[in-house]
Design a protein around this motif. Structure first.
Motif, PDB file in Angstrom:
ATOM      1  N   UNK A  30       0.827  -1.206   0.000  1.00  0.00           N
ATOM      2  CA  UNK A  30       0.000   0.000   0.000  1.00  0.00           C
ATOM      3  C   UNK A  30       0.863   1.259   0.000  1.00  0.00           C
ATOM      4  N   UNK A  31       0.381   2.314  -0.648  1.00  0.00           N
ATOM      5  CA  UNK A  31       0.980   3.625  -0.439  1.00  0.00           C
ATOM      6  C   UNK A  31       0.692   4.006   1.012  1.00  0.00           C
ATOM      7  N   UNK A  32       1.458   4.946   1.552  1.00  0.00           N
ATOM      8  CA  UNK A  32       1.344   5.303   2.982  1.00  0.00           C
ATOM      9  C   UNK A  32      -0.092   5.633   3.403  1.00  0.00           C
ATOM     10  N   UNK A  33      -0.843   6.330   2.581  1.00  0.00           N
ATOM     11  CA  UNK A  33      -2.220   6.707   2.928  1.00  0.00           C
ATOM     12  C   UNK A  33      -3.252   5.864   2.173  1.00  0.00           C
ATOM     13  N   UNK A  34      -2.861   4.633   1.800  1.00  0.00           N
ATOM     14  CA  UNK A  34      -3.762   3.742   1.068  1.00  0.00           C
ATOM     15  C   UNK A  34      -5.019   3.413   1.854  1.00  0.00           C
ATOM     16  N   UNK A  35      -6.050   3.032   1.119  1.00  0.00           N
ATOM     17  CA  UNK A  35      -7.366   2.733   1.695  1.00  0.00           C
ATOM     18  C   UNK A  35      -7.711   1.270   1.429  1.00  0.00           C
ATOM     19  N   UNK A  36      -8.251   0.594   2.455  1.00  0.00           N
ATOM     20  CA  UNK A  36      -8.813  -0.752   2.344  1.00  0.00           C
ATOM     21  C   UNK A  36     -10.246  -0.640   2.838  1.00  0.00           C
ATOM     22  N   UNK A  37     -11.188  -1.126   2.023  1.00  0.00           N
ATOM     23  CA  UNK A  37     -12.585  -0.952   2.427  1.00  0.00           C
ATOM     24  C   UNK A  37     -13.455  -2.137   2.023  1.00  0.00           C
ATOM     25  N   UNK A  38     -14.518  -2.319   2.827  1.00  0.00           N
ATOM     26  CA  UNK A  38     -15.561  -3.299   2.570  1.00  0.00           C
ATOM     27  C   UNK A  38     -16.877  -2.541   2.756  1.00  0.00           C
ATOM     28  N   UNK A  39     -17.386  -1.912   1.693  1.00  0.00           N
ATOM     29  CA  UNK A  39     -18.570  -1.057   1.831  1.00  0.00           C
ATOM     30  C   UNK A  39     -19.801  -1.753   2.418  1.00  0.00           C
ATOM     31  N   UNK A  40     -19.997  -3.034   2.148  1.00  0.00           N
ATOM     32  CA  UNK A  40     -21.196  -3.734   2.620  1.00  0.00           C
ATOM     33  C   UNK A  40     -21.312  -3.751   4.142  1.00  0.00           C
TER      34      UNK A  40
END
Length: 141
Positions: A30-40
């Motif tokens: 990941x880039x330093x400010x990367x995002x991981x998400x699970x919208x559900x």
């Protein structure tokens, strides 16, 4: 190395790192400010400082947890790319004869950095989740 191969290797390093609980390896994808998400489920985590404890905390619920990714569809243009890969995750809950299987896909936004391709955003969409009892048996190994 062609961009598509380098990006598939990025996906592979992420899945391997998660499966081995190698959080340094996972963070390196990941880039330093990367995002991981699970919208559900309303899950959105941003930045290494938040990603590491979120991912390691989830893994602590399991004796083992393995993630397998499929070869991805990848579109790279310049220093940006998108990818989509089918995911299967499975693991055994700690202290229980119960397992979890998660099926779905990741849709990724990826950027080229001085250290190679990295995730700017990983978004997981689930297709199915199954909890089921395991029959007790002898340990492997």
């Amino acid at each position: 190395m062609p961009d598509e191969i380098a990006i598939q290797q990025l996906l592979n390093r992420y899945s391997e790192g998660c499966s081995l609980r190698d959080w340094d390896q996972v963070m390196s994808t990941f880039v330093e400010e990367g995002v991981w998400e699970v919208p559900a489920i309303g899950q959105r985590v941003q930045g290494h400082a938040a990603l590491r404890p979120a991912m390691s905390g989830f893994a602590e619920m399991f004796d083992y947890f393995v993630q397998i990714n499929s070869p991805a569809t990848i579109h790279a243009e310049g220093d940006r790319a998108t990818a989509r890969s089918i995911i299967r995750e499975c693991g055994k809950f700690s202290g229980k004869h119960e397992a979890l299987e998660v099926l779905g896909y990741y849709a990724d936004e990826i950027v080229r950095t001085g250290d190679g391709w990295k995730f700017a955003r990983r978004t997981f969409t689930g297709s199915g989740m199954h909890r089921f009892a395991l029959l007790p048996g002898p340990p492997l190994g």
